[in-house]
Each structure stands twice: as structure tokens, then as C-alpha cells.
Design an enzyme around this catalytic site. Structure first.
Site, short mmCIF file in Angstrom:
data_model
loop_
_atom_site.label_atom_id
_atom_site.label_comp_id
_atom_site.label_asym_id
_atom_site.label_seq_id
_atom_site.Cartn_x
_atom_site.Cartn_y
_atom_site.Cartn_z
N LYS A 1 0.73 -0.79 0.12
CA LYS A 1 -0.05 -0.18 -0.10
C LYS A 1 1.01 1.22 0.19
O LYS A 1 0.79 2.12 -0.97
CB LYS A 1 -0.79 -0.06 1.13
CG LYS A 1 -2.01 -1.09 1.44
CD LYS A 1 -2.93 -1.21 2.25
CE LYS A 1 -2.08 -0.57 3.70
NZ LYS A 1 -0.93 -2.05 4.31
N ARG B 1 11.39 -5.35 4.23
CA ARG B 1 11.31 -4.32 3.61
C ARG B 1 12.53 -3.46 4.96
O ARG B 1 13.37 -3.65 5.84
CB ARG B 1 10.02 -4.23 4.46
CG ARG B 1 10.32 -2.71 4.64
CD ARG B 1 8.91 -2.04 4.78
NE ARG B 1 8.59 -2.52 5.58
CZ ARG B 1 6.92 -2.52 6.57
NH1 ARG B 1 5.89 -1.49 5.09
NH2 ARG B 1 6.37 -3.32 7.70
N ARG C 1 0.25 -9.04 13.56
CA ARG C 1 -0.43 -8.35 12.64
C ARG C 1 -1.06 -8.90 11.99
O ARG C 1 -2.49 -7.94 11.07
CB ARG C 1 0.94 -6.97 12.11
CG ARG C 1 1.40 -6.53 12.86
CD ARG C 1 2.91 -5.41 12.39
NE ARG C 1 2.30 -4.58 11.18
CZ ARG C 1 3.79 -4.90 10.04
NH1 ARG C 1 4.58 -5.11 10.38
NH2 ARG C 1 2.91 -4.43 9.44
P1 AP5 Z 1 5.01 -1.47 1.62
O1 AP5 Z 1 5.02 -0.82 0.49
O2 AP5 Z 1 5.97 -0.84 3.38
O3 AP5 Z 1 3.65 -2.16 2.30
P2 AP5 Z 1 2.09 -1.48 2.81
O4 AP5 Z 1 0.96 -2.58 2.22
O5 AP5 Z 1 2.27 -0.13 2.67
O6 AP5 Z 1 2.70 -2.72 4.57
P3 AP5 Z 1 2.57 -1.20 6.33
O7 AP5 Z 1 3.23 -3.09 6.74
O8 AP5 Z 1 3.55 -0.42 5.85
O9 AP5 Z 1 1.23 -1.30 6.49
P4 AP5 Z 1 0.84 -1.73 7.41
O10 AP5 Z 1 -0.87 -1.54 7.23
O11 AP5 Z 1 0.98 -3.01 8.65
O12 AP5 Z 1 1.82 -0.39 8.43
P5 AP5 Z 1 1.49 1.11 8.39
O13 AP5 Z 1 2.68 1.70 8.61
O14 AP5 Z 1 0.26 1.35 8.21
O15 AP5 Z 1 5.75 -3.04 1.48
C1 AP5 Z 1 6.46 -3.87 1.87
C2 AP5 Z 1 7.45 -4.68 1.34
O16 AP5 Z 1 7.17 -5.07 0.14
C3 AP5 Z 1 9.24 -3.44 1.29
O17 AP5 Z 1 10.22 -3.59 1.17
C4 AP5 Z 1 8.59 -2.91 -0.25
O18 AP5 Z 1 9.73 -2.87 -1.22
C5 AP5 Z 1 7.68 -4.52 -0.31
N1 AP5 Z 1 7.45 -4.15 -2.12
C6 AP5 Z 1 5.96 -3.46 -2.27
N2 AP5 Z 1 5.85 -3.90 -3.12
C7 AP5 Z 1 6.19 -4.88 -4.38
C8 AP5 Z 1 6.46 -5.59 -5.80
N3 AP5 Z 1 5.28 -5.14 -5.56
N4 AP5 Z 1 6.66 -6.53 -5.53
C9 AP5 Z 1 8.19 -6.86 -4.75
N5 AP5 Z 1 8.01 -6.72 -3.30
C10 AP5 Z 1 7.26 -5.02 -3.06
O19 AP5 Z 1 0.58 0.69 10.14
C11 AP5 Z 1 1.59 0.75 11.25
C12 AP5 Z 1 0.95 0.02 12.28
O20 AP5 Z 1 0.48 1.55 12.53
C13 AP5 Z 1 -0.19 -0.60 12.52
O21 AP5 Z 1 -0.03 -2.11 13.15
C14 AP5 Z 1 -1.07 0.01 14.31
O22 AP5 Z 1 -0.79 0.04 15.37
C15 AP5 Z 1 -1.02 1.89 14.05
N6 AP5 Z 1 -1.68 2.30 12.58
C16 AP5 Z 1 -1.49 3.31 11.55
N7 AP5 Z 1 -3.19 2.98 11.27
C17 AP5 Z 1 -3.57 2.36 11.41
C18 AP5 Z 1 -5.03 3.20 11.92
N8 AP5 Z 1 -5.79 3.42 11.06
N9 AP5 Z 1 -5.75 2.46 12.97
C19 AP5 Z 1 -5.27 1.90 13.85
N10 AP5 Z 1 -3.87 1.83 14.07
C20 AP5 Z 1 -2.81 2.53 13.04
#
Ligand code: AP5
Length: 221
Positions: free
Chosen positions: A17, A131, A175
Site C-alpha cells: 500500500k 523491508r 499484525r
Molecule cells: P509496503 O509498501 O511498505 O507495504 P504496506 O502495505 O504499506 O505495509 P505496512 O506494513 O506499512 O502496512 P501496515 O498496514 O501494517 O503498516 P502501517 O504503517 O499502516 O511494502 C512492504 C515491502 O514489500 C517493502 O519492502 C517493499 O519494498 C516491498 N514491495 C512492495 N511492493 C512490492 C512488489 N510489487 N514486489 C516486490 N516487493 C514489493 O501501520 C503500522 C502500525 O501503526 C499498525 O500496526 C498500527 O499499530 C498503527 N496504525 C496505523 N494506521 C492505523 C489505523 N488506521 N488504525 C489503528 N492503528 C493504526
């Protein structure tokens, strides 16, 4: 003029994402709004909210809806959000999705699309465990799929590349469980809407971007 309205990126942790929102933000002319990035910025800044959020995030649980809705409301009031934003990691609970519907009801921009990215669990775990993120500018890398030119150093700003605390194997598992329990119900919530799109996240980032742009009718803009 490109289409306006909010675009929601929905999907499991690690599906891509953040990578897609960063790649498409310029192309679509909409700012990238990641609640995870905003929380991590508060942690780095050492604010009271950041200190409370850090323990929750490191465990893989979700931060409370009220805190999240507060930061999203503030962000949407900023001038660059006037034509809509790319939401990454929000909404994440039914309460957040319903609150977003209330926020946009009667506003000039509504929800234009819900992009649900889909990938098998084993690929998700591989993406998350490799990552690396720039401590300075937030650029996202992968040790195998998107490696930096120099190991451990950001190509964009020269910052140090780090592994997120919540990308450890035991936290990744938790997660994914939290995603299934609290966020997956959003698929049924949004699936009947005309803007809902289920898109495969298989393949490299550029291939996934092209699929998304085609579905949004923006591939030739
Ligand atoms: P990446 O693009 O970083 O993936 P992502 O879907 O953004 O994953 P996240 O782990 O950031 O999502 P998340 O929802 O768990 O974390 P968030 O920060 O929102 O890609 C992942 C990896 O794959 C990278 O290394 C990339 O290079 C690679 N990649 C990408 N596309 C690729 C492809 N096509 N091919 C190969 N490799 C690829 O949340 C973190 C924490 O914050 C949560 O656990 C929670 O505690 C809190 N939080 C955040 N938002 C909320 C909310 N709305 N409500 C409550 N708590 C929240």
C-alpha cells in the site's frame, strides 16, 4: 484535470500500500496520507501521543480509533487535501470507515475509489521481513525486490535504512491476525460500492501501479 476524490488503499500489512501510494501520489496529483507514517513521526518527535502509540505499534495491535480519527480530521483540513488524498492504512476498523463516511458526507470531495490489493500470505511475509525504510525520508526498500544501490543507505537522501520494529517475525504474525479480525470486515463494507476494485498485488511495483492506473481510468493521463 485528473479525477478528484479520496482513494483508499486497502489490504494486508506488507501488500504494498505504502509503495503504491508513494509511486502514484504525483501521478494522480493527490497527497499520500499514511496514518502509520504520521504515528511514526509522532514517535520520533517524542510527543505524548507518540509515546503512547509506540508500545501499541511495536506489539502489532491497533492504535485507538479516537486518536486515529483526530489525526485524520486534522490532515484533511490542510489545503493540499482539498481535491482528495491517497489513504494508506486508513480506515482500518469498521468504526473508522463509518467515521470517514460521516466526514465526507456533505463535503465537496467524496470517496472516489477503494483499491483492495490482494496477495498470498507467504508473499506478504517475504515482503515484510525484507523491508527496510529510510530513517530520514521514509523511502521504502526491500533487500531483495527493491534494494538500494549501496547496502543500508537511502538512494534518495543518503539516510540510514532500518528495519521497522514491527517487522519482526512474531509481530508480523500478530499484525496479520489483527488484519483478519479488525480490517478484513471492511472488504464487505466497501465491496458493493461502484468505486471498489480488487486488484492483484503480484508482480513488481511498476506492474501493480499500471494495474491500479488502468482500473482508475488514469493509465493514459
Ligand atoms: P509496503 O509498501 O511498505 O507495504 P504496506 O502495505 O504499506 O505495509 P505496512 O506494513 O506499512 O502496512 P501496515 O498496514 O501494517 O503498516 P502501517 O504503517 O499502516 O511494502 C512492504 C515491502 O514489500 C517493502 O519492502 C517493499 O519494498 C516491498 N514491495 C512492495 N511492493 C512490492 C512488489 N510489487 N514486489 C516486490 N516487493 C514489493 O501501520 C503500522 C502500525 O501503526 C499498525 O500496526 C498500527 O499499530 C498503527 N496504525 C496505523 N494506521 C492505523 C489505523 N488506521 N488504525 C489503528 N492503528 C493504526
Amino acid at each position: 484535470m485528473k479525477g478528484q476524490g479520496h482513494i483508499i488503499f486497502l489490504g494486508a500489512p506488507g501488500v504494498g500500500k505504502g509503495t503504491q501510494a508513494k509511486l502514484l501520489s504525483n501521478r494522480l496529483g493527490l497527497p499520500h496520507v499514511s496514518t502509520g507514517d504520521m504515528l511514526r513521526a509522532s514517535v520520533l518527535a517524542g510527543t505524548a501521543m507518540g509515546r503512547r502509540a509506540k508500545a501499541v505499534m511495536d506489539s502489532g495491535a491497533l492504535v485507538g480509533d479516537e486518536i486515529i480519527l483526530g489525526i485524520v480530521r486534522e490532515r484533511l483540513a490542510e489545503p493540499d487535501a482539498a481535491r482528495g488524498v491517497l489513504f494508506d492504512g486508513f480506515p482500518r476498523t469498521l468504526a473508522q470507515a463509518k467515521a470517514l463516511d460521516e466526514m465526507v458526507a456533505g463535503a465537496t470531495v467524496g470517496i472516489r475509489a477503494i483499491v483492495h490489493l490482494v496477495l498470498a500470505d507467504e508473499d506478504i511475509v517475504e515482503r515484510l521481513s525484507g523491508r527496510r525504510v529510510c530513517a530520514q525520508c521514509g523511502a521504502i526498500y526491500h533487500v531483495r525486490f527493491q534494494p538500494p544501490t549501496r547496502a543500508g543507505i537511502c538512494d534518495r537522501c543518503g539516510g540510514e535504512l532500518l528495519q521497522r520494529d514491527d517487522d519482526k517475525p512474531e509481530v508480523i504474525r500478530h499484525r496479520l491476525e489483527v488484519y483478519r479480525r479488525d480490517t478484513e470486515p471492511l472488504i464487505a463494507y466497501y465491496a458493493g460500492r461502484p468505486g471498489y476494485r480488487e486488484i492483484s498485488a503480484v508482480g513488481d511495483s511498476e506492474a501493480v501501479s499500471m494495474r491500479i492506473l488502468e482500473e482508475l481510468g488514469e493509465a493514459h493521463g
